[in-house]
Enzyme design. Sequence first.
Site, PDB file in Angstrom:
ATOM      1  N   CYS A 133       0.818  -1.217   0.000  1.00 32.90           N
ATOM      2  CA  CYS A 133       0.000   0.000   0.000  1.00 32.90           C
ATOM      3  C   CYS A 133       0.851   1.266   0.000  1.00 32.90           C
ATOM      4  CB  CYS A 133      -0.879   0.021   1.232  1.00 32.90           C
ATOM      5  SG  CYS A 133      -1.718  -1.532   1.561  1.00 32.90           S
ATOM      6  N   GLU A 136      -2.243   6.694  -2.846  1.00 36.34           N
ATOM      7  CA  GLU A 136      -3.338   7.375  -2.123  1.00 36.34           C
ATOM      8  C   GLU A 136      -4.193   8.141  -3.133  1.00 36.34           C
ATOM      9  OE1 GLU A 136      -1.643   9.708   1.037  1.00 36.34           O
ATOM     10  OE2 GLU A 136      -0.699   7.929   1.932  1.00 36.34           O
ATOM     11  N   GLY A 140      -0.050   9.183  -6.576  1.00 37.39           N
ATOM     12  CA  GLY A 140       0.275   7.890  -7.177  1.00 37.39           C
ATOM     13  C   GLY A 140       1.700   7.921  -7.695  1.00 37.39           C
ATOM     14  N   GLU A 372       2.859   0.261 -10.991  1.00 38.85           N
ATOM     15  CA  GLU A 372       4.322   0.189 -10.752  1.00 38.85           C
ATOM     16  C   GLU A 372       5.067   1.295 -11.507  1.00 38.85           C
ATOM     17  OE1 GLU A 372       5.707  -1.844  -8.365  1.00 38.85           O
ATOM     18  OE2 GLU A 372       3.564  -2.073  -8.049  1.00 38.85           O
TER      19      GLU A 372
HETATM   20  C1  FAD Z   1      -5.703  -2.000 -11.051  1.00 41.00           C
HETATM   21  C2  FAD Z   1      -4.726  -1.230 -10.239  1.00 41.00           C
HETATM   22  C3  FAD Z   1      -3.953  -1.899  -9.289  1.00 41.00           C
HETATM   23  C4  FAD Z   1      -3.049  -1.184  -8.502  1.00 41.00           C
HETATM   24  N1  FAD Z   1      -2.378  -1.825  -7.493  1.00 41.00           N
HETATM   25  C5  FAD Z   1      -1.674  -1.081  -6.591  1.00 41.00           C
HETATM   26  C6  FAD Z   1      -1.155  -1.678  -5.397  1.00 41.00           C
HETATM   27  O1  FAD Z   1      -1.293  -2.882  -5.167  1.00 41.00           O
HETATM   28  N2  FAD Z   1      -0.504  -0.881  -4.503  1.00 41.00           N
HETATM   29  C7  FAD Z   1      -0.326   0.451  -4.711  1.00 41.00           C
HETATM   30  O2  FAD Z   1       0.274   1.116  -3.874  1.00 41.00           O
HETATM   31  N3  FAD Z   1      -0.805   1.051  -5.846  1.00 41.00           N
HETATM   32  C8  FAD Z   1      -1.474   0.319  -6.779  1.00 41.00           C
HETATM   33  N4  FAD Z   1      -1.998   0.913  -7.905  1.00 41.00           N
HETATM   34  C9  FAD Z   1      -1.771   2.328  -8.125  1.00 41.00           C
HETATM   35  C10 FAD Z   1      -0.882   2.657  -9.313  1.00 41.00           C
HETATM   36  O3  FAD Z   1       0.443   2.317  -9.031  1.00 41.00           O
HETATM   37  C11 FAD Z   1      -1.065   4.142  -9.642  1.00 41.00           C
HETATM   38  O4  FAD Z   1      -2.370   4.291 -10.184  1.00 41.00           O
HETATM   39  C12 FAD Z   1      -0.034   4.650 -10.620  1.00 41.00           C
HETATM   40  O5  FAD Z   1       1.221   4.717 -10.009  1.00 41.00           O
HETATM   41  C13 FAD Z   1      -0.387   6.043 -11.159  1.00 41.00           C
HETATM   42  O6  FAD Z   1      -0.725   6.915 -10.133  1.00 41.00           O
HETATM   43  P1  FAD Z   1      -2.070   7.802 -10.247  1.00 41.00           P
HETATM   44  O7  FAD Z   1      -3.176   6.878 -10.575  1.00 41.00           O
HETATM   45  O8  FAD Z   1      -2.186   8.611  -9.015  1.00 41.00           O
HETATM   46  O9  FAD Z   1      -1.822   8.733 -11.498  1.00 41.00           O
HETATM   47  P2  FAD Z   1      -1.101  10.166 -11.470  1.00 41.00           P
HETATM   48  O10 FAD Z   1       0.179  10.072 -10.755  1.00 41.00           O
HETATM   49  O11 FAD Z   1      -2.080  11.186 -11.025  1.00 41.00           O
HETATM   50  O12 FAD Z   1      -0.812  10.361 -13.022  1.00 41.00           O
HETATM   51  C14 FAD Z   1      -1.824  10.795 -13.940  1.00 41.00           C
HETATM   52  C15 FAD Z   1      -1.165  10.938 -15.307  1.00 41.00           C
HETATM   53  O13 FAD Z   1      -0.143  11.943 -15.234  1.00 41.00           O
HETATM   54  C16 FAD Z   1       1.093  11.417 -15.655  1.00 41.00           C
HETATM   55  N5  FAD Z   1       2.170  11.991 -14.849  1.00 41.00           N
HETATM   56  C17 FAD Z   1       2.218  12.175 -13.506  1.00 41.00           C
HETATM   57  N6  FAD Z   1       3.383  12.728 -13.157  1.00 41.00           N
HETATM   58  C18 FAD Z   1       4.099  12.895 -14.284  1.00 41.00           C
HETATM   59  C19 FAD Z   1       5.383  13.409 -14.582  1.00 41.00           C
HETATM   60  N7  FAD Z   1       6.214  13.831 -13.611  1.00 41.00           N
HETATM   61  N8  FAD Z   1       5.792  13.438 -15.866  1.00 41.00           N
HETATM   62  C20 FAD Z   1       4.975  12.983 -16.872  1.00 41.00           C
HETATM   63  N9  FAD Z   1       3.746  12.499 -16.652  1.00 41.00           N
HETATM   64  C21 FAD Z   1       3.316  12.443 -15.379  1.00 41.00           C
HETATM   65  C22 FAD Z   1       0.988   9.907 -15.421  1.00 41.00           C
HETATM   66  O14 FAD Z   1       1.883   9.188 -16.254  1.00 41.00           O
HETATM   67  C23 FAD Z   1      -0.473   9.673 -15.781  1.00 41.00           C
HETATM   68  O15 FAD Z   1      -0.584   9.544 -17.173  1.00 41.00           O
HETATM   69  C24 FAD Z   1      -2.876   0.212  -8.720  1.00 41.00           C
HETATM   70  C25 FAD Z   1      -3.641   0.865  -9.706  1.00 41.00           C
HETATM   71  C26 FAD Z   1      -4.577   0.170 -10.427  1.00 41.00           C
HETATM   72  C27 FAD Z   1      -5.417   0.925 -11.416  1.00 41.00           C
END
Ligand code: FAD
Length: 388
Positions: A133, A136, A140, A372
């Site tokens: 986990c 949040e 992400g 990831e």
């Molecule tokens: C099915 C599923 C399973 C998951 N399992 C887990 C789990 O077991 N444990 C856990 O902790 N998390 C988990 N996650 C979370 C996942 O790792 C995050 O959703 C992911 O890291 C992206 O974060 P976010 O959704 O907040 O997107 P954001 O960080 O808000 O990103 C939104 C968009 O902006 C882009 N972006 C953000 N920052 C930048 C930057 N600096 N430069 C360029 N582009 C950028 C991203 O690439 C994306 O396209 C899971 C998610 C899903 C959907």
Amino acid sequence: MTNGSNGASPGLGFELAEEQKMMQQMARDFAANEIWPVAPKYDKSHEFPWPVVKKAHSLGLTVMNVPELYGGMGLSLLDEMIVSEELAWGCSGIALTITINNLAALPVIVAGNDAQKQEYLGRLVDGKLAAYCVTEPGAGSDVAAIKTSARREGSHYVLNGTKTFISGATVADWYTIFAYTNPDEPYKGMSAFIVERDTPGLSVGQPFEKLGQNASDTAELFLENVRVPVENRLGQEGQGFLVAMQVFDRSRPGVGAMAVGIARRAMEESIKYAREREAFRKPIFRHQAIGHMIADMAMQIDAARLLVWRCAWLVDQGSSNVREASIAKAFAADMGMKVCTDAVQIFGGYGYISEYPVEKLMRDIKICQIYEGTSQIQRNIIVRELFR
Ligand SMILES: Cc1cc2nc3c(=O)[nH]c(=O)nc-3n(C[C@H](O)[C@H](O)[C@H](O)COP(=O)(O)OP(=O)(O)OC[C@H]3O[C@@H](n4cnc5c(N)ncnc54)[C@H](O)[C@@H]3O)c2cc1C
């Protein structure tokens, strides 16, 4: 990769060792016999595939990275990649439910002490599951922006916050949770904890409805004044961010292997279909546009697998793989998305229909570009490493 026995120059070889081939075959058989036949059922019902996970556990597949000392399979990361590709070939949603322990166990493996390993890795060996986990609602990609706090009160920490998108949240027996012990210090104020499922104040939301990987549950975790004993902190206070980054080095290759497995399935289905389906009085693979699409699939899948194996092998050698893991993860995920989209194209209208296999593959692969670390974040890391 081990050295080939037939005169290959020392230092680099492309032949798997006998035990690796046996493990690959075991995973391939398991995927073909136990996963693939039930994949559509779980994709539609969104139920957690307990019967499959239990069978996988009996073969050790839910504790692949748990050291033998603690009762696990103690596989190298490369071996794990070989198995993970096969499981994902069967169904990546079910594969995720089988391999989710690997992710949750990683912080314990990299930062835990012997007592923590005995207790919590031991529970995984006994058949329990765990979840990881970090994410949040407001953070992400930007891991350092998490808001969950862990305030020290005597012999306990008191955790408050919300985690989201947690794979395995609804079925886990314990969680590895990242929180700020010092919220005034971005990065260096973060710590990692093992938190038991039944701790008062911890609750789990309903699984989200998703685009794909429906066999795997994804849910929120709510922490309201959750008291965690100091003994459950992983490593020192302030090491949490470092632990999360060390986990990524070992977990990103796994998403790459998953993407390779899904793409390989899409290619195999495409070959079968393009041989049988006729248009303009010939099998469609004889139309060069279709044949070349399948040739491109083969090229890209081979390249992605080699990148995944290389970055896993680097970890096994004790070398840094930050750049290579990002290259492999982004390449494999983007490759998989393209391959599955092309597979739908090759199937024509049937590609869009759920009864046919490639529609599911296209839905399932998308998440590989997101979790990831998104494909954008991987490129940021690659640039950072190149310009260091
Ligand atoms: C099915 C599923 C399973 C998951 N399992 C887990 C789990 O077991 N444990 C856990 O902790 N998390 C988990 N996650 C979370 C996942 O790792 C995050 O959703 C992911 O890291 C992206 O974060 P976010 O959704 O907040 O997107 P954001 O960080 O808000 O990103 C939104 C968009 O902006 C882009 N972006 C953000 N920052 C930048 C930057 N600096 N430069 C360029 N582009 C950028 C991203 O690439 C994306 O396209 C899971 C998610 C899903 C959907």
